[in-house]
Design a protein around this motif. Structure first.
Motif, short mmCIF file in Angstrom:
data_model
loop_
_atom_site.label_atom_id
_atom_site.label_comp_id
_atom_site.label_asym_id
_atom_site.label_seq_id
_atom_site.Cartn_x
_atom_site.Cartn_y
_atom_site.Cartn_z
N LEU A 182 10.28 13.62 -5.96
CA LEU A 182 10.66 13.14 -7.29
C LEU A 182 9.85 11.88 -7.65
N LEU A 183 9.73 10.95 -6.69
CA LEU A 183 8.95 9.73 -6.93
C LEU A 183 7.49 10.08 -7.21
N ALA B 109 0.84 -1.21 0.00
CA ALA B 109 0.00 0.00 0.00
C ALA B 109 0.87 1.25 0.00
N ILE B 110 1.95 1.24 0.80
CA ILE B 110 2.85 2.40 0.86
C ILE B 110 3.54 2.59 -0.49
N TYR B 111 3.99 1.46 -1.07
CA TYR B 111 4.66 1.51 -2.38
C TYR B 111 3.71 2.08 -3.44
N ASN B 112 2.48 1.60 -3.45
CA ASN B 112 1.51 2.11 -4.43
C ASN B 112 1.19 3.57 -4.19
N PHE B 113 1.13 3.97 -2.93
CA PHE B 113 0.79 5.35 -2.59
C PHE B 113 1.91 6.30 -3.05
N ILE B 114 3.14 5.94 -2.77
CA ILE B 114 4.24 6.87 -3.08
C ILE B 114 4.65 6.81 -4.54
N VAL B 115 4.82 5.61 -5.09
CA VAL B 115 5.33 5.56 -6.46
C VAL B 115 4.52 4.62 -7.37
N GLY B 116 4.37 3.39 -6.96
CA GLY B 116 3.58 2.44 -7.76
C GLY B 116 4.21 2.08 -9.08
N LEU C 259 11.06 3.90 -9.31
CA LEU C 259 11.67 3.67 -7.99
C LEU C 259 13.15 3.31 -8.13
N ILE C 260 13.44 2.35 -9.02
CA ILE C 260 14.83 1.90 -9.20
C ILE C 260 15.68 3.06 -9.75
N GLY C 261 15.15 3.80 -10.72
CA GLY C 261 15.89 4.92 -11.32
C GLY C 261 16.25 5.97 -10.29
N VAL C 262 15.27 6.37 -9.49
CA VAL C 262 15.52 7.43 -8.50
C VAL C 262 16.45 6.93 -7.39
N VAL C 263 16.23 5.69 -6.93
CA VAL C 263 17.09 5.16 -5.86
C VAL C 263 18.54 5.03 -6.35
N LEU C 264 18.71 4.55 -7.59
CA LEU C 264 20.07 4.45 -8.15
C LEU C 264 20.73 5.83 -8.22
N ALA C 265 19.96 6.82 -8.68
CA ALA C 265 20.51 8.18 -8.78
C ALA C 265 20.94 8.69 -7.40
N ALA D 12 19.28 11.43 -15.04
CA ALA D 12 18.73 10.23 -14.40
C ALA D 12 17.21 10.31 -14.31
N VAL D 13 16.71 11.50 -13.97
CA VAL D 13 15.25 11.69 -13.87
C VAL D 13 14.60 11.48 -15.24
N LEU D 14 15.18 12.12 -16.26
CA LEU D 14 14.63 11.98 -17.61
C LEU D 14 14.72 10.54 -18.09
#
Lengths: 69, 274
Positions: free
Chosen positions: B76-77, A6-13, A18-24, A51-53
């Motif tokens: 950002l997310l 639920a938290i994952y779906n709420f914030i990013v889904g 998620l992987i792109g931003v966390v890697l950055a 990275a965002v793009l």
């Protein structure tokens, strides 16, 4: 497990975003804290924007060419 | 008053409140207004409590650099999720939000569930909970944006409090506007340009998320705060190009599907004739 989902779906889904931003964030943290990588500090800003793009393009490509569509 | 913060919160809240309003409206019309409004008010109070306690705790206890890094990442997310969905809707890869359809669907569900006497003003727990849940769930995103945006837009503890206040005022104004328009028209607010609002908010959240995350890691942006405008231009340009590209991809996929179908139809007719 339900709560985490639920938290994952709420914030990013979206796993690609998620992987792109966390890697950055990890790479920026390394550049900021590891002495050997200090010369790369000057390109931290452009790297973050790219990275965002990159995350956005990848997730949209995945949606566009998904076999489910 | 921090206008950028208030505007972002206003736009994001307007979209979410329109979605929540649809459910409150259907509960009001189908069950009764007493339960619908009580549910909405209880959810609004829960959200206000959340913003006040969480916002104050973060202002008091978390150092600004840590806050900017964490909140920049979360923004950002959040921003990329909104932007992705808005681009997909523009390109036709995802259906646009249809408040009228949601209204009819929820109404049918409520009617199918049991016979409801809409003229009764007696408190109905199911109606109350449905209204509460929808306002709370839609409002959580607003509360999240109010807290994160309000906190990050400031450089001191005092201005962080004022940032949250500005964002909360923006959200409140959006809520009042939606309620006012909704009370006047009494139909689902289907003509609100939801996707455009979501797109604008997605661009704003992604822009500020990038900027603050960078600052959290000691990035010195050229032109200082004015670089925000450059980031907005970059993300707007990229979104435009991506929308055009995805529209083309969709068109090509449709043409290929039509071609495939016509080939299959020809083969089938040949088989039948043999």
């Amino acid at each position: 497990m339900k709560v985490i989902k639920a938290i994952y779906n709420f914030i990013v889904g979206d796993m690609v975003i998620l992987i792109g931003v966390v890697l950055a964030v990890i790479i920026l943290a390394l550049i900021n804290n590891v002495a050997v990588l200090a010369p790369l500090k000057g390109i931290s800003g452009p790297f973050l924007v790219i990275a965002v793009l990159g995350s956005l393009v990848t997730t949209l490509s995945r949606e566009a060419f998904s076999s489910r569509r | 008053m921090q206008w950028v913060v208030a505007t972002a919160a206003f736009l994001a809240s307007a979209v979410e409140f329109v979605e929540a309003f649809t459910i409150v409206l259907v509960v009001g019309v189908t069950v009764n207004w007493r339960s619908a409004l009580l549910g909405a008010l209880a959810a609004a109070a829960t959200l206000a409590l959340l913003v006040a306690t969480l916002g104050t705790a973060l202002v008091q206890w978390v150092p600004l650099d840590v806050l900017r890094t964490v909140i920049g990442t979360l923004l950002l997310l959040f921003g990329l999720k909104w932007l992705k969905n808005a681009i997909m809707r523009y390109a036709g890869l995802k259906a646009r939000h249809d408040e009228q359809a949601i209204y009819e669907e929820t109404r049918a569900e409520l009617r199918a569930r049991r016979a409801i006497d809409a003229s009764s003003s007696r408190f109905d727990l199911f109606g109350f909970l449905l209204s509460y849940k929808s306002v709370l769930l839609e409002g959580l995103e607003v509360a999240f944006i109010v807290i994160t945006f309000g906190l990050s837009a400031a450089s001191s503890t005092v201005s962080r409090s004022s940032g949250i206040a500005s964002a909360a005022l923006g959200a409140l104004a959006a809520g009042l506007l939606v309620i006012l328009v909704g009370a006047i028209v009494r139909v689902p607010l289907a003509k609100v340009p939801e996707n455009t609002l979501k797109f604008i908010v997605g661009i704003m959240l992604t822009t500020f998320g990038t900027f603050w995350l960078g600052e959290g890691f000691g990035v010195e942006w050229p032109l200082s705060d004015a670089f925000l405008l450059i980031l907005i231009a970059i993300y707007l340009g990229a979104s435009f190009l991506l929308t055009v590209w995805l529209k083309r991809v969709k068109m090509q996929q449709r043409e290929q599907a039509i071609e495939k179908q016509s080939v299959q139809a020809t083969e089938y007719s040949k088989e039948v004739s043999q």
